[in-house]
Structure formats: structure tokens, C-alpha cells
Design an enzyme around this catalytic site. Structure first.
Site, PDB file in Angstrom:
ATOM      1  N   LYS A 195      56.862 110.433  80.159  1.00 54.55           N
ATOM      2  CA  LYS A 195      56.702 111.729  79.498  1.00 54.55           C
ATOM      3  C   LYS A 195      55.226 112.047  79.262  1.00 54.55           C
ATOM      4  O   LYS A 195      54.775 113.147  79.524  1.00 54.55           O
ATOM      5  CB  LYS A 195      57.426 111.741  78.140  1.00 54.55           C
ATOM      6  CG  LYS A 195      58.925 111.612  78.215  1.00 54.55           C
ATOM      7  CD  LYS A 195      59.569 111.804  76.835  1.00 54.55           C
ATOM      8  CE  LYS A 195      59.165 110.753  75.819  1.00 54.55           C
ATOM      9  NZ  LYS A 195      59.715 109.415  76.067  1.00 54.55           N
ATOM     10  N   ARG A 222      63.570  99.976  71.191  1.00 56.85           N
ATOM     11  CA  ARG A 222      63.302 101.396  71.446  1.00 56.85           C
ATOM     12  C   ARG A 222      64.343 101.991  72.389  1.00 56.85           C
ATOM     13  O   ARG A 222      64.754 103.127  72.231  1.00 56.85           O
ATOM     14  CB  ARG A 222      61.896 101.576  72.035  1.00 56.85           C
ATOM     15  CG  ARG A 222      60.816 101.496  70.965  1.00 56.85           C
ATOM     16  CD  ARG A 222      59.487 101.105  71.553  1.00 56.85           C
ATOM     17  NE  ARG A 222      58.906 102.126  72.395  1.00 56.85           N
ATOM     18  CZ  ARG A 222      57.921 101.900  73.267  1.00 56.85           C
ATOM     19  NH1 ARG A 222      57.440 100.671  73.405  1.00 56.85           N
ATOM     20  NH2 ARG A 222      57.420 102.877  73.985  1.00 56.85           N
TER      21      ARG A 222
HETATM   22  P1  ADP Z   1      57.658 106.130  73.537  1.00 54.12           P
HETATM   23  O1  ADP Z   1      56.920 105.480  74.661  1.00 54.12           O
HETATM   24  O2  ADP Z   1      58.647 105.237  72.848  1.00 54.12           O
HETATM   25  O3  ADP Z   1      58.205 107.461  73.934  1.00 54.12           O
HETATM   26  P2  ADP Z   1      55.835 107.405  71.674  1.00 54.12           P
HETATM   27  O4  ADP Z   1      54.399 107.182  71.875  1.00 54.12           O
HETATM   28  O5  ADP Z   1      56.394 108.754  72.016  1.00 54.12           O
HETATM   29  O6  ADP Z   1      56.562 106.256  72.467  1.00 54.12           O
HETATM   30  O7  ADP Z   1      56.264 107.101  70.157  1.00 54.12           O
HETATM   31  C1  ADP Z   1      55.930 105.892  69.543  1.00 54.12           C
HETATM   32  C2  ADP Z   1      56.645 105.752  68.200  1.00 54.12           C
HETATM   33  O8  ADP Z   1      56.317 106.843  67.335  1.00 54.12           O
HETATM   34  C3  ADP Z   1      58.171 105.781  68.260  1.00 54.12           C
HETATM   35  O9  ADP Z   1      58.722 104.531  68.608  1.00 54.12           O
HETATM   36  C4  ADP Z   1      58.502 106.187  66.802  1.00 54.12           C
HETATM   37  O10 ADP Z   1      58.331 105.126  65.910  1.00 54.12           O
HETATM   38  C5  ADP Z   1      57.427 107.211  66.504  1.00 54.12           C
HETATM   39  N1  ADP Z   1      57.862 108.568  66.870  1.00 54.12           N
HETATM   40  C6  ADP Z   1      57.322 109.360  67.849  1.00 54.12           C
HETATM   41  N2  ADP Z   1      57.954 110.544  67.919  1.00 54.12           N
HETATM   42  C7  ADP Z   1      58.936 110.516  66.975  1.00 54.12           C
HETATM   43  C8  ADP Z   1      59.951 111.419  66.560  1.00 54.12           C
HETATM   44  N3  ADP Z   1      60.100 112.630  67.140  1.00 54.12           N
HETATM   45  N4  ADP Z   1      60.770 111.051  65.545  1.00 54.12           N
HETATM   46  C9  ADP Z   1      60.642 109.868  64.955  1.00 54.12           C
HETATM   47  N5  ADP Z   1      59.727 108.940  65.295  1.00 54.12           N
HETATM   48  C10 ADP Z   1      58.870 109.252  66.293  1.00 54.12           C
END
Ligand code: ADP
Length: 209
Positions: free
Chosen positions: A13, A166
């Protein structure tokens, strides 16, 4: 254009949202990045979310929605935006629909064995934030940043244990959004198991660009 990038962790993403931002000129809003910035600056929000993130769990909806609302209120997001990592739950999607309409939800799809390989091989430079991959995008010198020679690190939540969690959290809390957005007529499926250039081509087709 108002877009959402939906999909499991490791599907790409962030990479695709960055390339789409360059194509469209609209801001790329990554909730993961916003939270990580808060953690590294030690803000009150960052202190609250640090452990939750390290374990690969979701930050509570209320805090997440408030942060996104504030970001979407900034003038650069008035003509369009790319949301990456938000919404991740049905209540978040409901709150978003109270704030704004959407043009497309791009649902990036990839088998989970490939996701685990992608996530656990990811490395980043703590100095300049460039990202690498031990298989797909290795640095010129093993373990060192090409730009500044800093020793590369693994994100805390890219450990095998956190990655498995995750993916489970994704299946339980986020995957229901696929059906939700389909029902709302916004969903576009994209095969994200190919190399980045091929995935980006599919996205351009969907966006007609
Ligand atoms: P991923 O590679 O898991 O998509 P991100 O960088 O998007 O990783 O997000 C890392 C962490 O930030 C998630 O595991 C969560 O803890 C938190 N996080 C990000 N976006 C959200 C959301 N929309 N709602 C809740 N927690 C979030």
C-alpha cells in the site's frame, strides 16, 4: 481524486500510494507513518500508541479517527487525498463516510506466504527513512544504507511474531471492509502479487491515467 488503499500488511500500500501521489499530485496520508512520527517525537499520542503498534495491534478507533480528521482538514487535502492504512475497521469507515465522500477504494490482493516474506525481509534506514528489502531491493552493501551508510534496521512490528499477529488482526477487523465497500459500489480489486511496476500499471488502468 479521493482514494483509499485497502489491503493486508505487506501488500505494498505504502509503495503504491507514494507512486500514485506522484501521478495525481494529491497528498498521501498514511496513518502508520503519522503514528510512527508521533512515536519518534515522543508526543502524548506517540507515548500512548507505542506498545500497541510494536505488538501489531490496532490503535483505538477514537484516537485514529481524530488524527485523520485533523489531517484531512488541512488545505492540501481539500481537492483529494490518498488514504493508506485507514480505515482499518468498520467503525472507522463509518466515521470517514461522515467526513467525506470517496471516488475509489483500491483493494490490493496477495497470498499470505508472500506477505510474510515481504514483511520480514523489509529494512529501513533510521537516518533518512529509505526502505530496502533483503530479497527484492537489497542495498549495495549488505545491511548499510546506500545514501548515508547507516546500519539498516527492522521495524519492531516486522518481527515474525508481530507480522503473524498483524495478519490475524487484518483478517478479523479489516477484511470485512472489502465487502462493505463493495456494497457501497466503490471497490476495485488489484492483483498486487506481481512486481511493483506491474501493480502500478493495474492501478493506472483503474484510475484511467
Ligand atoms: P502495515 O504494514 O501493517 O499496513 P502501517 O504502517 O500501515 O503498517 O501501520 C502500522 C501500525 O500502526 C499498525 O499495526 C497499527 O498499530 C497502527 N495503525 C495504522 N493505521 C491504523 C488504523 N487505521 N487504525 C488503527 N491502528 C492503525
Amino acid at each position: 481524486m479521493r482514494l483509499i488503499f485497502l489491503g493486508p500488511p505487506g501488500v505494498g500500500k505504502g509503495t503504491m500510494a507514494t507512486r500514485t501521489k506522484d501521478l495525481l499530485g494529491t497528498p498521501h496520508i498514511s496513518t502508520g507513518e503519522l503514528f510512527r512520527e508521533n512515536v519518534s517525537k515522543g508526543t502524548p499520542l506517540g507515548i500512548k500508541v507505542k506498545t500497541i503498534m510494536e505488538r501489531g495491534n490496532l490503535v483505538p478507533d477514537e484516537m485514529t479517527v481524530a488524527m485523520v480528521k485533523e489531517r484531512l482538514d488541512k488545505p492540501d487535502a481539500s481537492d483529494g487525498f490518498i488514504l493508506d492504512g485507514f480505515p482499518r475497521t468498520i467503525p472507522q469507515a463509518e466515521s470517514l463516510s461522515d467526513i467525506t465522500g470517496l471516488d475509489f477504494v483500491l483493494n490490493l490482493q496477495c497470498p499470505s506466504e508472500e506477505l510474510i516474506k515481504r514483511l520480514t525481509g523489509r529494512r529501513f534506514c533510521p537516518t533518512c527513512n529509505r526502505t530496502y528489502h533483503i530479497h527484492y531491493m537489497p542495498p549495495k552493501t549488505e545491511g548499510r544504507c546506500d545514501a548515508d551508510g547507516t546500519e539498516l534496521l527492522t521495524r519492531d512490528d516486522d518481527s515474525l511474531e508481530a507480522v503473524k499477529n498483524r495478519l490475524e488482526v487484518y483478517t478479523k477487523s479489516t477484511e470485512p471492509l472489502v465487502h462493505w465497500y463493495q456494497k457501497h459500489g466503490l471497490l476495485q480489486n488489484v492483483d498486487a502479487s506481481a512486481a511493483p511496476d506491474g501493480v502500478f500499471e493495474s492501478i493506472r488502468k483503474v484510475l484511467n491515467r
